[in-house]
Write an enzyme that holds these catalytic residues in place. Structure first.
Site, PDB file in Angstrom:
ATOM      1  CG  HIS A 152      -1.668  -1.301   1.403  1.00  0.00           C
ATOM      2  ND1 HIS A 152      -1.194  -2.283   2.246  1.00  0.00           N
ATOM      3  CD2 HIS A 152      -2.787  -1.792   0.827  1.00  0.00           C
ATOM      4  CE1 HIS A 152      -2.002  -3.338   2.188  1.00  0.00           C
ATOM      5  NE2 HIS A 152      -2.976  -3.072   1.336  1.00  0.00           N
TER       6      HIS A 152
HETATM    7  S1  FES Z   1       1.812  -0.584   3.241  1.00  0.00           S
HETATM    8 FE1  FES Z   1       0.197  -1.927   3.724  1.00  0.00          FE
HETATM    9  S2  FES Z   1       1.219  -3.708   4.387  1.00  0.00           S
HETATM   10 FE2  FES Z   1       2.830  -2.313   3.964  1.00  0.00          FE
END
Ligand code: FES
Length: 187
Positions: A152
């Site tokens: 993410h």
């Molecule tokens: S940014 Fe979501 S698990 Fe690493």
């Protein structure tokens, strides 16, 4: 060839086998390079502490080992990486807490308190699990030259501190110590 040489081989073979067995047992208790998928097995989960030989890690090199079923990143940081982490004002940190199991819970996330400490500040040992939802970040990537979690988009700096993205905390520093100049015990 002496008489002894014709008699001794049996004993030598036995000693050799015995030594070999000890070597195998010893190796099982030592960390191995983490090159496989994350599939914790019973032997991994059972290893509450591991010893890692870091003598081959020159500055700029990393090793990932499995400890209690998790990847642990061991990095011998370059002078540039240390400098860039040291120059970050604490006020700029998203998570100002060291998250270092070797220090008190309120220690600040200075570079020295994220590292292995005085004289060993080049060493960073941390659990390689993104504090967002647990992916394994990629090393020497992202906006801060540290680690980048592609799941993410979390960016960590060269001290493993979260700098950008959804992860709420710095990556955790496990309990560890140098038991010799070139061996780290984790756990
Ligand atoms: S940014 Fe979501 S698990 Fe690493």
């Amino acid at each position: 060839m002496s008489a002894n040489d014709t008699i001794d081989p049996t004993r030598r073979d036995f000693l050799y086998v015995a030594t070999g067995m000890a070597g195998v047992v010893g190796a099982a208790a030592v960390a191995w390079p983490f090159i496989d998928q994350m599939r914790p097995d019973a032997s991994t989960l059972a290893a509450s502490s591991i010893e890692v030989d870091v003598s081959s890690l020159t500055p700029g090199m990393s090793l990932t080992v499995k400890w209690r079923g998790k990847p642990v990143f061991i990095r011998n940081r370059t002078p540039e990486e240390i400098k860039s982490a040291q120059e970050v004002p604490l006020a700029e940190l998203k998570d100002p807490v060291a998250r270092n199991a070797n220090l008190s819970g309120d220690a600040q996330a200075t570079d020295i308190d994220r590292s292995a400490g005085d004289g060993k500040e080049n060493w960073l040992v941390m659990v390689g699990v993104c504090t967002h939802l647990g992916c394994v970040p990629l090393g020497q990537q992202g906006d801060f030259g540290g680690w980048f979690c592609p799941c993410h988009g979390s960016h960590y700096d060269t001290a493993g501190r979260i700098r950008k993205g959804p992860a709420p905390e710095n990556m955790a520093i496990p309990t560890f110590s140098f038991i010799s100049d070139s061996t780290i015990r984790i756990g």
